[in-house]
Design a protein around this motif. Sequence first.
Motif, PDB file in Angstrom:
ATOM      1  N   LYS A 119     -75.906  15.602 -36.839  1.00  0.00           N
ATOM      2  CA  LYS A 119     -75.630  16.669 -37.811  1.00  0.00           C
ATOM      3  C   LYS A 119     -76.175  18.003 -37.312  1.00  0.00           C
ATOM      4  CE  LYS A 119     -73.689  14.760 -41.411  1.00  0.00           C
ATOM      5  NZ  LYS A 119     -72.318  15.065 -41.735  1.00  0.00           N
ATOM      6  N   GLU A 120     -77.380  17.987 -36.749  1.00  0.00           N
ATOM      7  CA  GLU A 120     -77.976  19.224 -36.234  1.00  0.00           C
ATOM      8  C   GLU A 120     -77.129  19.794 -35.104  1.00  0.00           C
ATOM      9  OE1 GLU A 120     -81.957  18.034 -35.224  1.00  0.00           O
ATOM     10  OE2 GLU A 120     -82.679  18.292 -37.282  1.00  0.00           O
ATOM     11  N   ASN A 121     -76.649  18.918 -34.242  1.00  0.00           N
ATOM     12  CA  ASN A 121     -75.804  19.366 -33.122  1.00  0.00           C
ATOM     13  C   ASN A 121     -74.484  19.940 -33.627  1.00  0.00           C
ATOM     14  OD1 ASN A 121     -77.679  18.758 -31.159  1.00  0.00           O
ATOM     15  ND2 ASN A 121     -76.841  16.721 -30.752  1.00  0.00           N
ATOM     16  N   GLU A 122     -73.909  19.314 -34.650  1.00  0.00           N
ATOM     17  CA  GLU A 122     -72.666  19.817 -35.232  1.00  0.00           C
ATOM     18  C   GLU A 122     -72.876  21.204 -35.838  1.00  0.00           C
ATOM     19  OE1 GLU A 122     -71.249  16.876 -37.998  1.00  0.00           O
ATOM     20  OE2 GLU A 122     -70.831  15.419 -36.418  1.00  0.00           O
ATOM     21  N   LEU A 123     -73.979  21.339 -36.560  1.00  0.00           N
ATOM     22  CA  LEU A 123     -74.277  22.643 -37.164  1.00  0.00           C
ATOM     23  C   LEU A 123     -74.530  23.707 -36.106  1.00  0.00           C
ATOM     24  CD1 LEU A 123     -76.569  21.578 -40.127  1.00  0.00           C
ATOM     25  CD2 LEU A 123     -74.261  22.497 -40.286  1.00  0.00           C
TER      26      LEU A 123
END
Length: 128
Positions: A119-123
């Motif tokens: 999720k952090e990478n997507e954001l």
Amino acid sequence: MTITEVSKKYELSADTLRYYERVGLIPEVNRNKNGIRNYTEEDCRWVEFIKCMRSAGLPIEVLIEYVTLFQKGDETIEARKEILTEQRKQLIEKMEDIKKTIERLDYKIERYDQSVVKKENELKRMDD
């Protein structure tokens, strides 16, 4: 030692110590001339033993049976050994169950960690 001293030393309430004595988990403690319990080293070894066994999950009934047999003398050695052997076997089974549960929890935690990183990478990509 007084009940207060034993209570502090083993981190058990005085009520718990009285209960242990009343139900036969520890042999009857001698009292001084004023009727105050006077714990000996032997009494303290019993308290320590019972605390250890209870913290491992041994049932009170099993421990009462063990103490009762102990008080009957050496002719009960084999019966006492059987009790301890059976309890050891049960603890090992519990330990194996706990190990499996920990492994499953570790797996689940790792999955959540991976989800958070994903999720952090997507954001992060969305911000770029």
